[in-house]
Each structure stands twice: as structure tokens, then as C-alpha cells.
Design a protein around this motif. Structure first.
Motif, mmCIF file in Angstrom:
data_model
loop_
_atom_site.group_PDB
_atom_site.id
_atom_site.type_symbol
_atom_site.label_atom_id
_atom_site.label_comp_id
_atom_site.label_asym_id
_atom_site.label_seq_id
_atom_site.Cartn_x
_atom_site.Cartn_y
_atom_site.Cartn_z
ATOM 1 N N GLU A 110 0.804 -1.213 0.000
ATOM 2 C CA GLU A 110 0.000 0.000 0.000
ATOM 3 C C GLU A 110 0.847 1.279 0.000
ATOM 4 N N HIS A 111 2.094 1.199 0.500
ATOM 5 C CA HIS A 111 2.943 2.390 0.613
ATOM 6 C C HIS A 111 4.378 2.105 0.144
ATOM 7 N N PRO A 112 4.561 1.639 -1.086
ATOM 8 C CA PRO A 112 5.919 1.276 -1.521
ATOM 9 C C PRO A 112 6.880 2.453 -1.605
ATOM 10 N N GLY A 113 6.359 3.658 -1.704
ATOM 11 C CA GLY A 113 7.231 4.826 -1.805
ATOM 12 C C GLY A 113 7.752 5.314 -0.466
ATOM 13 N N SER A 114 7.091 4.928 0.623
ATOM 14 C CA SER A 114 7.514 5.441 1.930
ATOM 15 C C SER A 114 7.935 4.352 2.912
#
Length: 152
Positions: A113-117
Motif C-alpha cells: 500500500e505504501h511502496p514509496g515510503s
């Protein structure tokens, strides 16, 4: 009747004598048989590639994210220069010498759900310890699971 010879069709179309209706019915029936035979002999690319695309069964992983979650909770298992502090359920702040702090998790859903963070705490992660090097001096086998290595 040989329907592969176009002359048979031309001869029937141009003929003026004989039983044209019977000859026509016989030719149509022969053409239908040829079509049916060719359809059953047709090349089926899906059938041809099914065997190539079938994935062989995969071996059970020797480790999973539950086992990886034990590593940040045990400071003696972390490489030198790496500090980990809990942030939430299976979520950690990871600080490695010379690098900015990153947020890591052992929850695949959170990572998806949050691969960038969030970084997934697994092999290949920039701060994930060398699992093979964790058991230096201990007798290990390539077949050992991570749980077995961490239990030593």
C-alpha cells in the motif's frame, strides 16, 4: 470427391448437362467434410504453449516475514552500525551508519500500500542483515530455515 482441386468447382459451375443439383449437393457435402477435417487438424497455439507456460511447483520458502520480524527485535542480530526502533505493529525506524533513517516493515500489505515510503524488511533491502553471516561460527546447513538459524 477431391475438393482441393478448384477445377472440380469450375466444371460443376459451367456444366450444362447431368444432375447439377445432385452434383452440387455432393460437392457442398465434400467441402463441409474437408472444412470439418481441417478444423480438427488445426494448430491450437494455446494447446501448444500450455506445457511451456505451466509453472513447476515452488519449494517452500526457508524463511518468511514472521521470521524476519524477529531480527529487528534482537539488536545482537543486527549488523554493526544499524539501529532499529519500533514504530508500530511490525513497523520499524531503521538507521544505518552513513544513511538517512528509513521506515521498514515486515507486513507485506503495508509495503504494497505504501511502496514509496516503506521498505520491506527482507533480503535485498539496503539495511537487511546478511542472513548467511548472522550465524558465523555456528554450524549451519543450506537447508536450515531462518528460524533454526535465529534460534542458535
Amino acid at each position: 470427391m477431391d475438393t482441393s482441386d478448384p477445377r472440380r468447382i469450375v466444371d460443376l459451375a459451367l456444366s450444362v448437362s447431368g444432375d447439377r443439383a445432385g452434383d452440387r449437393a455432393e460437392l457442398v457435402e465434400a467441402l463441409n467434410r474437408d472444412v470439418d477435417a481441417r478444423e480438427t487438424d488445426a494448430f491450437d497455439i494455446d494447446h501448444a504453449t500450455d506445457a511451456e507456460l505451466t509453472m513447476p511447483p515452488r519449494a517452500t520458502a526457508r524463511y518468511d516475514l514472521d521470521a524476519f520480524d524477529r531480527i529487528p527485535c534482537a539488536p545482537d542480530l543486527l549488523p554493526r552500525g544499524v539501529a532499529v526502533s519500533p514504530m508500530g505493529d511490525r513497523e520499524y525506524r531503521c538507521l544505518a551508519a552513513g544513511r538517512p533513517a528509513i521506515r521498514v516493515t515486515t507486513r507485506s500489505r503495508l509495503y504494497e500500500e505504501h511502496p514509496g515510503s516503506v521498505t520491506l524488511w527482507s533480503p535485498g533491502s539496503p539495511v537487511f542483515p546478511d542472513v548467511d553471516g548472522m550465524a558465523e561460527g555456528a554450524e549451519t546447513s543450506p537447508d536450515d530455515t531462518l528460524d533454526e538459524v535465529l534460534s542458535r
